[in-house]
Design a protein around this motif. Structure first.
Motif, short mmCIF file in Angstrom:
data_model
loop_
_atom_site.label_atom_id
_atom_site.label_comp_id
_atom_site.label_asym_id
_atom_site.label_seq_id
_atom_site.Cartn_x
_atom_site.Cartn_y
_atom_site.Cartn_z
N ALA A 61 38.83 18.77 24.12
CA ALA A 61 38.39 17.92 23.53
C ALA A 61 38.36 16.16 24.45
CB ALA A 61 39.04 17.23 22.35
N VAL A 62 37.15 15.63 24.79
CA VAL A 62 36.90 14.09 25.28
C VAL A 62 37.36 13.22 24.24
CG1 VAL A 62 35.99 12.80 27.25
CG2 VAL A 62 36.34 15.34 27.30
N ILE A 63 37.88 11.93 24.47
CA ILE A 63 37.84 11.43 24.00
C ILE A 63 37.81 10.18 25.07
CG2 ILE A 63 39.93 12.02 22.18
CD1 ILE A 63 42.13 10.56 22.95
N PRO A 64 37.80 8.77 23.97
CA PRO A 64 37.89 7.93 25.13
C PRO A 64 39.18 7.17 25.70
CG PRO A 64 36.59 7.07 22.94
CD PRO A 64 37.14 8.21 22.95
N GLY A 65 39.08 7.07 26.83
CA GLY A 65 40.93 6.24 27.05
C GLY A 65 41.44 5.40 25.93
N PHE A 66 42.43 5.41 25.92
CA PHE A 66 42.92 4.37 25.15
C PHE A 66 43.08 3.61 25.40
CE2 PHE A 66 45.47 8.77 23.94
CZ PHE A 66 44.73 9.10 23.32
N VAL A 67 43.32 2.35 24.94
CA VAL A 67 43.00 0.57 24.91
C VAL A 67 44.71 0.14 24.21
CG1 VAL A 67 42.14 -1.47 24.47
CG2 VAL A 67 40.50 0.66 24.58
N GLY A 127 47.21 8.30 29.05
CA GLY A 127 45.41 8.52 28.67
C GLY A 127 44.84 6.57 28.60
N THR A 128 45.77 6.54 28.83
CA THR A 128 45.52 4.48 28.70
C THR A 128 44.89 4.30 29.96
OG1 THR A 128 47.47 4.33 27.30
CG2 THR A 128 46.63 2.45 27.96
N ASP A 357 35.68 5.27 30.49
CA ASP A 357 37.01 5.84 30.33
C ASP A 357 37.02 7.22 29.37
OD1 ASP A 357 37.73 4.05 32.39
OD2 ASP A 357 38.00 2.61 30.86
N LEU A 358 37.85 8.04 30.46
CA LEU A 358 37.38 9.63 29.79
C LEU A 358 38.99 10.07 29.63
CD1 LEU A 358 34.99 11.44 31.41
CD2 LEU A 358 34.67 9.98 29.88
N ALA A 359 39.36 10.19 28.73
CA ALA A 359 40.81 11.71 28.32
C ALA A 359 40.17 12.55 28.04
CB ALA A 359 41.40 10.97 27.00
N PHE A 360 40.66 13.75 28.82
CA PHE A 360 40.34 14.88 28.35
C PHE A 360 41.83 15.68 27.75
CE2 PHE A 360 37.34 13.88 31.94
CZ PHE A 360 36.39 14.92 31.82
N LEU A 361 41.58 16.31 26.69
CA LEU A 361 42.81 16.53 25.62
C LEU A 361 43.12 18.62 26.10
CD1 LEU A 361 42.52 14.86 22.38
CD2 LEU A 361 43.68 14.00 24.80
N ASP A 362 44.09 18.68 26.19
CA ASP A 362 44.12 20.34 26.75
C ASP A 362 44.55 20.95 25.06
OD1 ASP A 362 44.78 22.89 27.72
OD2 ASP A 362 46.63 22.61 28.16
N GLU A 380 43.87 15.43 31.66
CA GLU A 380 42.86 14.45 32.70
C GLU A 380 42.60 13.62 32.27
OE1 GLU A 380 39.20 15.61 35.76
OE2 GLU A 380 39.65 18.08 33.79
N VAL A 381 42.87 12.91 33.31
CA VAL A 381 42.13 11.48 32.83
C VAL A 381 40.41 10.50 33.67
CG1 VAL A 381 42.98 8.66 32.86
CG2 VAL A 381 44.54 10.67 32.09
N TRP A 382 40.16 9.98 33.53
CA TRP A 382 38.46 9.58 34.28
C TRP A 382 39.13 7.81 33.57
CZ3 TRP A 382 34.07 11.94 35.80
CH2 TRP A 382 33.74 13.82 35.53
N ARG A 383 39.19 7.33 34.36
CA ARG A 383 38.77 5.46 35.00
C ARG A 383 37.26 5.25 35.24
NH1 ARG A 383 40.22 -0.20 35.94
NH2 ARG A 383 40.96 -0.22 34.11
N ALA A 384 36.90 4.62 34.52
CA ALA A 384 35.30 4.30 35.66
C ALA A 384 34.92 4.89 36.14
CB ALA A 384 36.07 2.42 35.69
#
Length: 388
Positions: A61-67, A127-128, A357-362, A380-384
């Motif tokens: 699953a991929v969600i937006p990075g937490f704010v 994930g933030t 901004d992506l947060a990959f969930l296992d 895994e976390v991507w930012r910009a």
């Protein structure tokens, strides 16, 4: 300008109901294109356009990075004994802040900066990707200004909280301290901050004092937010709405009029379940706010005294279990809700034009964040648009 296709996404939370199913805009068997640090396209995998490169999400699953729109990371010292006493039956009060003030004043700039970097990195691993943080543990002109200068070196979302509690030197002169906070201290701090905040609470600042502090901050170009109604019923929420604050934070003790005011305003109700967990206090009633139509955000309130967690997944699990939120509502509040609390439209969602901004969930679904509490699912976390 290169583009990257993120494919083999089991489920993608876009936070745009026009892009997918339900309020989360959920797309199953999805793909997403990242270009120049932003989302350029998202949709069903079979409709993905050609790109220069590809990244396999491995059926995660991929969600937006937490704010995380509320934290207090510029501090030194430790309050383990206070927590231990509380867990042994001692009631929580705001007085412990003074312990952190003493330790923070004594710390070097290097120590404080290293602490901020540590906690932001800790949150990022979970994930933030956007972190707000405040001053409030210096309470002198020089210490508050250096706290904000240090914070601004690590994040763009910086809040002036000279009005956290009365400085020890002004314990018998609250009017004098309010004058300092709205005058010399504000002038020294405003260049480093985007926001102004006040702890409007019994034992801190009353409604009139809080109004003076927030009004002065607005006049200096800062946007208001309020620590409101955490420990008792009080004027904080009404003041936040009156002054068009971006958020009223805590919102534990609310009257019907408070709920109505939030529901009929642009002020976000930011709930901080880590604080209730750590103080064994009454849980905020998220269901009541949501059913009334208020916008709700979730945040960690990471601080050394009342909520020493940087984990948004932990707060999501608490919100679902103890605050009557659904998993979908909790995810939205921890991403798009946090963005609303910071008045940002470029984060908290995964739609064209948003920051990638992506947060990959296992896990195959965002629901696992509440379903498997305490498990480090963010893999895994991507930012910009860049892995971090």
């Amino acid at each position: 300008m290169s583009s990257t296709l993120v494919h083999n996404i089991a489920s993608l939370v876009t936070n745009d109901p026009e892009k997918g199913d339900g309020p989360l805009g959920l797309i199953r068997d999805a793909a997403l294109v990242v270009e120049d640090g932003k989302v350029a396209w998202m949709g069903p995998a079979q409709a993905a356009p050609p790109t220069d490169g590809a990244h396999d999400a491995q059926a995660r699953a991929v969600i937006p990075g937490f704010v995380d729109s509320h934290s207090h990371l510029v501090f030194a010292g430790d309050r383990t004994q206070e927590f231990n006493a509380r867990m042994s039956g001692q009631a929580y009060g705001a007085g412990g802040i003074r312990t952190t003030v003493a330790a923070t004043r004594a710390a070097s700039d290097e120590q404080l900066s290293a602490n901020v970097a540590r906690y932001i990195a800790e949150a990022l691993r979970q994930g933030t990707t956007t972190q707000e943080t405040k001053s409030g543990y210096g309470l002198t002109v020089a210490d508050e200004a250096r706290a904000l200068r240090i914070a601004a070196a690590h994040t763009d979302e910086v809040t002036y909280l000279g009005a956290h509690i009365l400085a020890p030197e002004y314990a018998d002169d609250p009017a004098g301290y309010v004058e300092l906070v709205t005058g010399e201290m504000l002038n020294a701090c405003a260049p480093y901050a985007r926001w102004v905040d006040v702890f409007c609470e019994k034992g801190a600042f009353d409604g009139d004092q809080a109004r003076a502090i927030l009004t002065a901050g607005k006049a200096a170009g800062l946007l208001p937010r309020v620590h409101a109604n955490q420990l008792t019923y009080g004027p904080g929420v009404q003041l936040a709405v009156e002054l068009e604050a971006a958020s009223a934070d805590h919102c534990t003790h609310l009257t019907d009029a408070d709920v109505d005011a939030l529901a009929n305003s642009a002020t976000v109700a930011t709930l901080l379940p880590g604080a209730e967990f750590s103080t064994r206090a009454q849980w905020p009633d998220a269901r009541r706010l949501l059913d009334a139509g208020a916008t709700v955000a979730l945040s960690t309130d990471c601080n050394p005294g009342s909520s020493f967690t940087s984990s948004m997944p932990f707060c999501i699990a608490l919100a679902v279990r103890d605050m009557k939120m659904t998993p979908d509502e909790a995810i939205w509040s921890a991403t798009a809700g946090g963005a609303a609390a910071l008045r940002r439209t470029d984060i908290g969602r995964l739609t064209p034009g948003a920051r990638a901004d992506l947060a990959f969930l296992d896990a195959p679904s965002h629901v696992h964040l509440a379903y498997r509490p305490g498990v480090p699912l963010v893999s895994e976390v991507w930012r910009a648009g860049r892995p971090v």
